[in-house]
Design a protein around this motif. Structure first.
Motif, PDB file in Angstrom:
ATOM      1  N   GLN A  61      32.787  97.355  35.800  1.00  0.00           N
ATOM      2  CA  GLN A  61      32.558  98.044  34.530  1.00  0.00           C
ATOM      3  C   GLN A  61      31.314  98.908  34.628  1.00  0.00           C
ATOM      4  OE1 GLN A  61      32.958  95.919  30.837  1.00  0.00           O
ATOM      5  NE2 GLN A  61      34.119  94.249  31.780  1.00  0.00           N
ATOM      6  N   LYS A  62      31.447 100.135  34.161  1.00  0.00           N
ATOM      7  CA  LYS A  62      30.344 101.078  34.072  1.00  0.00           C
ATOM      8  C   LYS A  62      30.500 101.826  32.756  1.00  0.00           C
ATOM      9  CE  LYS A  62      30.264 101.739  39.114  1.00  0.00           C
ATOM     10  NZ  LYS A  62      29.049 100.930  39.306  1.00  0.00           N
ATOM     11  N   PRO A  63      29.483 102.563  32.328  1.00  0.00           N
ATOM     12  CA  PRO A  63      29.649 103.332  31.084  1.00  0.00           C
ATOM     13  C   PRO A  63      30.881 104.225  31.142  1.00  0.00           C
ATOM     14  CG  PRO A  63      27.350 103.313  31.737  1.00  0.00           C
ATOM     15  CD  PRO A  63      28.113 102.665  32.855  1.00  0.00           C
ATOM     16  N   GLY A  64      31.806 104.000  30.230  1.00  0.00           N
ATOM     17  CA  GLY A  64      33.035 104.782  30.176  1.00  0.00           C
ATOM     18  C   GLY A  64      34.051 104.422  31.232  1.00  0.00           C
ATOM     19  N   SER A  65      33.911 103.263  31.881  1.00  0.00           N
ATOM     20  CA  SER A  65      34.814 102.906  32.976  1.00  0.00           C
ATOM     21  C   SER A  65      35.060 101.403  33.028  1.00  0.00           C
ATOM     22  CB  SER A  65      34.222 103.361  34.315  1.00  0.00           C
ATOM     23  OG  SER A  65      35.008 102.924  35.406  1.00  0.00           O
ATOM     24  N   TYR A  66      36.339 101.035  33.208  1.00  0.00           N
ATOM     25  CA  TYR A  66      36.755  99.641  33.367  1.00  0.00           C
ATOM     26  C   TYR A  66      37.865  99.621  34.403  1.00  0.00           C
ATOM     27  CZ  TYR A  66      39.073  95.179  32.205  1.00  0.00           C
ATOM     28  OH  TYR A  66      39.662  93.939  32.260  1.00  0.00           O
ATOM     29  N   ARG A  67      37.679  98.872  35.490  1.00  0.00           N
ATOM     30  CA  ARG A  67      38.673  98.786  36.541  1.00  0.00           C
ATOM     31  C   ARG A  67      38.812  97.343  37.016  1.00  0.00           C
ATOM     32  NH1 ARG A  67      39.182 103.063  34.739  1.00  0.00           N
ATOM     33  NH2 ARG A  67      39.386 105.097  35.769  1.00  0.00           N
ATOM     34  N   LEU A 169      27.411  95.765  32.743  1.00  0.00           N
ATOM     35  CA  LEU A 169      27.107  96.163  31.369  1.00  0.00           C
ATOM     36  C   LEU A 169      26.723  94.986  30.485  1.00  0.00           C
ATOM     37  CD1 LEU A 169      29.965  98.767  30.806  1.00  0.00           C
ATOM     38  CD2 LEU A 169      27.689  99.116  31.774  1.00  0.00           C
ATOM     39  N   CYS A 170      26.788  93.776  30.995  1.00  0.00           N
ATOM     40  CA  CYS A 170      26.472  92.589  30.191  1.00  0.00           C
ATOM     41  C   CYS A 170      24.967  92.491  29.945  1.00  0.00           C
ATOM     42  CB  CYS A 170      26.954  91.327  30.889  1.00  0.00           C
ATOM     43  SG  CYS A 170      28.743  91.174  31.019  1.00  0.00           S
ATOM     44  N   PHE A 171      24.586  92.167  28.718  1.00  0.00           N
ATOM     45  CA  PHE A 171      23.181  91.904  28.405  1.00  0.00           C
ATOM     46  C   PHE A 171      23.062  90.766  27.391  1.00  0.00           C
ATOM     47  CE2 PHE A 171      24.739  95.315  25.742  1.00  0.00           C
ATOM     48  CZ  PHE A 171      24.209  95.115  24.477  1.00  0.00           C
ATOM     49  N   CYS A 172      23.944  89.754  27.561  1.00  0.00           N
ATOM     50  CA  CYS A 172      23.971  88.629  26.619  1.00  0.00           C
ATOM     51  C   CYS A 172      22.639  87.879  26.582  1.00  0.00           C
ATOM     52  CB  CYS A 172      25.112  87.674  26.963  1.00  0.00           C
ATOM     53  SG  CYS A 172      25.026  86.958  28.617  1.00  0.00           S
ATOM     54  N   CYS A 269      28.528 111.881  21.063  1.00  0.00           N
ATOM     55  CA  CYS A 269      29.484 110.958  20.446  1.00  0.00           C
ATOM     56  C   CYS A 269      30.705 111.709  19.906  1.00  0.00           C
ATOM     57  CB  CYS A 269      28.798 110.201  19.309  1.00  0.00           C
ATOM     58  SG  CYS A 269      29.881 109.087  18.393  1.00  0.00           S
ATOM     59  N   LEU A 270      31.893 111.183  20.189  1.00  0.00           N
ATOM     60  CA  LEU A 270      33.142 111.774  19.704  1.00  0.00           C
ATOM     61  C   LEU A 270      33.556 111.231  18.340  1.00  0.00           C
ATOM     62  CD1 LEU A 270      35.219 111.576  23.022  1.00  0.00           C
ATOM     63  CD2 LEU A 270      33.772 113.437  22.204  1.00  0.00           C
ATOM     64  N   SER A 271      32.804 110.279  17.836  1.00  0.00           N
ATOM     65  CA  SER A 271      33.130 109.630  16.564  1.00  0.00           C
ATOM     66  C   SER A 271      34.555 109.063  16.578  1.00  0.00           C
ATOM     67  CB  SER A 271      32.967 110.609  15.395  1.00  0.00           C
ATOM     68  OG  SER A 271      32.776 109.914  14.179  1.00  0.00           O
ATOM     69  N   CYS A 272      34.971 108.563  17.749  1.00  0.00           N
ATOM     70  CA  CYS A 272      36.349 108.082  17.907  1.00  0.00           C
ATOM     71  C   CYS A 272      36.542 106.658  17.379  1.00  0.00           C
ATOM     72  CB  CYS A 272      36.753 108.141  19.378  1.00  0.00           C
ATOM     73  SG  CYS A 272      35.828 107.019  20.459  1.00  0.00           S
ATOM     74  N   GLY A 273      35.453 105.892  17.304  1.00  0.00           N
ATOM     75  CA  GLY A 273      35.565 104.521  16.812  1.00  0.00           C
ATOM     76  C   GLY A 273      35.939 103.496  17.859  1.00  0.00           C
ATOM     77  N   ASN A 274      36.056 103.889  19.125  1.00  0.00           N
ATOM     78  CA  ASN A 274      36.388 102.920  20.179  1.00  0.00           C
ATOM     79  C   ASN A 274      35.425 101.742  20.193  1.00  0.00           C
ATOM     80  OD1 ASN A 274      38.616 104.271  21.131  1.00  0.00           O
ATOM     81  ND2 ASN A 274      37.922 104.322  23.252  1.00  0.00           N
ATOM     82  N   CYS A 275      34.143 102.033  20.034  1.00  0.00           N
ATOM     83  CA  CYS A 275      33.139 100.967  20.095  1.00  0.00           C
ATOM     84  C   CYS A 275      33.379  99.909  19.021  1.00  0.00           C
ATOM     85  CB  CYS A 275      31.737 101.547  19.980  1.00  0.00           C
ATOM     86  SG  CYS A 275      31.489 102.643  18.564  1.00  0.00           S
ATOM     87  N   THR A 276      33.804 100.338  17.835  1.00  0.00           N
ATOM     88  CA  THR A 276      34.039  99.380  16.758  1.00  0.00           C
ATOM     89  C   THR A 276      35.341  98.600  16.962  1.00  0.00           C
ATOM     90  OG1 THR A 276      35.146 101.049  15.389  1.00  0.00           O
ATOM     91  CG2 THR A 276      32.782 100.807  15.115  1.00  0.00           C
ATOM     92  N   ILE A 355      30.067  99.924  25.602  1.00  0.00           N
ATOM     93  CA  ILE A 355      29.609 100.859  26.636  1.00  0.00           C
ATOM     94  C   ILE A 355      30.766 101.215  27.565  1.00  0.00           C
ATOM     95  CG2 ILE A 355      27.899 101.253  28.431  1.00  0.00           C
ATOM     96  CD1 ILE A 355      26.245  98.963  27.191  1.00  0.00           C
ATOM     97  N   ALA A 356      31.505 100.195  28.007  1.00  0.00           N
ATOM     98  CA  ALA A 356      32.617 100.422  28.934  1.00  0.00           C
ATOM     99  C   ALA A 356      33.721 101.256  28.313  1.00  0.00           C
ATOM    100  CB  ALA A 356      33.186  99.083  29.413  1.00  0.00           C
ATOM    101  N   TRP A 357      34.004 101.045  27.032  1.00  0.00           N
ATOM    102  CA  TRP A 357      35.160 101.686  26.406  1.00  0.00           C
ATOM    103  C   TRP A 357      34.798 102.898  25.579  1.00  0.00           C
ATOM    104  CZ3 TRP A 357      39.835 100.331  28.140  1.00  0.00           C
ATOM    105  CH2 TRP A 357      39.901  99.144  28.884  1.00  0.00           C
ATOM    106  N   CYS A 358      33.551 103.371  25.710  1.00  0.00           N
ATOM    107  CA  CYS A 358      33.164 104.651  25.110  1.00  0.00           C
ATOM    108  C   CYS A 358      33.630 105.764  26.042  1.00  0.00           C
ATOM    109  CB  CYS A 358      31.650 104.723  24.936  1.00  0.00           C
ATOM    110  SG  CYS A 358      31.061 106.346  24.385  1.00  0.00           S
ATOM    111  N   PRO A 359      34.454 106.702  25.580  1.00  0.00           N
ATOM    112  CA  PRO A 359      34.988 107.748  26.467  1.00  0.00           C
ATOM    113  C   PRO A 359      33.916 108.579  27.150  1.00  0.00           C
ATOM    114  CG  PRO A 359      36.189 107.708  24.393  1.00  0.00           C
ATOM    115  CD  PRO A 359      35.010 106.802  24.223  1.00  0.00           C
ATOM    116  N   VAL A 360      32.737 108.711  26.509  1.00  0.00           N
ATOM    117  CA  VAL A 360      31.671 109.514  27.112  1.00  0.00           C
ATOM    118  C   VAL A 360      30.530 108.644  27.636  1.00  0.00           C
ATOM    119  CG1 VAL A 360      32.219 111.581  25.800  1.00  0.00           C
ATOM    120  CG2 VAL A 360      30.637 109.901  24.826  1.00  0.00           C
ATOM    121  N   GLY A 361      30.733 107.332  27.654  1.00  0.00           N
ATOM    122  CA  GLY A 361      29.780 106.427  28.294  1.00  0.00           C
ATOM    123  C   GLY A 361      28.454 106.267  27.587  1.00  0.00           C
ATOM    124  N   ILE A 362      28.427 106.350  26.262  1.00  0.00           N
ATOM    125  CA  ILE A 362      27.175 106.132  25.531  1.00  0.00           C
ATOM    126  C   ILE A 362      26.789 104.658  25.631  1.00  0.00           C
ATOM    127  CG2 ILE A 362      26.081 106.156  23.242  1.00  0.00           C
ATOM    128  CD1 ILE A 362      27.838 108.579  22.583  1.00  0.00           C
TER     129      ILE A 362
END
Length: 385
Positions: A61-67, A169-172, A269-276, A355-362
């Protein structure tokens, strides 16, 4: 939890004992929700059989990436978290509230209240367990109680699993928990290899969890098994490099509502709501009313919504938050500042999904740090550590 004779930890032998635990919970009448592999991701949903559990996967996992990829050592819980959390089980993305039918010139309304078997959550991580406690405050706290959530929550069994390999991306740990759950579970599992033997150390957290483990005729954990658990947890904690500076953070954010960093992130930000959508604690909803063409049948459905949607804050006269800047600021300050005002805790559990599922990696941790740096440069003192 004390490791006394009534709360002994046990050793489970590989997949055969894990299967025995899974199936014993099913036989007790529980519907099991847990991780499975689908659509190139680890998703969280209801499982029909033990074989549905994912085996031999880990992810990058990286900003905007999950594999996902095949793991070097085959484990059930070598991944960290996928896009879905237990929120989808207790607070579904869409469900019918009631329906109405015109009968003899009058309307009759019927609430959607189905009898459901009790639910068991299987293999959840510390971050999602922490999110469960936050959802409890939202849906069962104060004077407003969500009946559907409470029905599924009542009698809930929780089988948690310690993280073996947290993602980048974990910071628990910055949020005060993880990578192993310490409370709130019925059973916690820590997976490891001991002399090439695949084992789990199973810790009961409740009398109910202890009874399930006792029924499997397991051997009591010895010092070697305890050491294996400690090693797994220590190595997992050492892998967590991402941090969020939390000291004084709620006050800092509320004091910096006009910081230029909000404009900077709004340009990306694309205001897409993925993060929520992927966040395990976001709970915003709206309702849809549906009618047939004859006007004799109607339904009301509850569905997830997002504070990133323009219409979410629409009231008489227009939207309260008309810009992406204002909507991102609302989301971040709620998670990391005003959630404290409401619930005396963090609204973020450090899972890294947003972070992972933000399309622009915010990356919200980097946004906070950037805000801190520019604040120090402007004012010459440190309000956030």
């Amino acid at each position: 939890m004390k490791n006394d004779k009534d709360r002994q930890a046990y050793v489970m032998q590989g997949s055969q004992d894990l299967r025995a635990l899974f199936e014993s919970i099913q036989r007790a009448g529980y519907r099991i929700a847990g991780p499975r592999f689908r659509d190139s991701a680890i998703v969280f949903e209801f499982l029909e059989r033990f074989e549905d559990l994912p085996f031999g996967f880990e992810e990058s996992q990286k900003p905007g990436s999950y594999r996902l990829k095949a793991a070097a050592n085959a484990f059930y819980f070598a991944y960290s978290v996928g896009p879905q959390s237990l929120k989808a089980i207790l607070h579904p993305a869409r469900r019918k509230l009631f329906e109405g039918n015109r009968v003899g010139g009058h309307w009759q309304f019927t609430a959607e209240e189905k009898e459901e078997p009790p639910v068991a959550l299987f293999g959840i991580r510390s971050c999602d367990l922490k999110a469960l406690h936050e959802l409890d405050k939202v849906f069962q706290g104060r004077n407003a109680i969500d009946a559907h959530y409470s029905r599924r929550r009542q009698g809930l069994i929780v089988v948690s699993a310690s993280c073996r390999k947290p993602s980048e991306l974990c910071f628990c740990t910055s949020m005060g928990h993880g990578p192993m759950a310490t409370d709130g579970f019925d059973i916690n599992l820590t997976e490891y290899l001991s002399h090439q033997r695949h084992e789990f150390l199973a810790r009961p957290g409740t009398a109910r969890g202890h009874e399930f483990l006792k029924s499997l005729d397991l051997r009591v954990a010895d010092e070697l098994a305890m050491d294996e658990e400690e090693t797994v947890v220590r190595k997992a904690r050492e892998r967590i490099k991402k941090t969020l500076p939390t000291k004084g953070l709620p006050t800092f954010l509320k004091d910096n509502l006009e910081h230029p960093q909000w404009d900077d992130v709004a340009r990306r930000c694309l205001s897409c709501g993925n993060c929520t959508m992927v966040c395990p604690t976001c709970f915003c909803t709206t309702v849809d009313d549906i009618t047939d063409l004859r006007g004799e049948h109607t339904e009301r459905w509850l569905r997830w919504d997002s504070c990133f949607n323009f219409d979410f804050s629409f009231i008489h006269g227009g939207a309260v938050r008309p810009t992406t800047r204002s909507r991102y600021r609302q989301w971040l300050t709620h998670k990391l500042a005003t959630w404290h005002d409401q619930f005396k805790s963090w609204g973020c559990v450090g899972c890294g999904r947003c972070i992972a599922w933000c399309p622009v990696g915010i990356d919200l941790t980097e946004e906070v740090k950037s805000m801190k740096v520019t604040h120090e440069e402007s004012y010459g003192h440190n309000k956030l550590v």
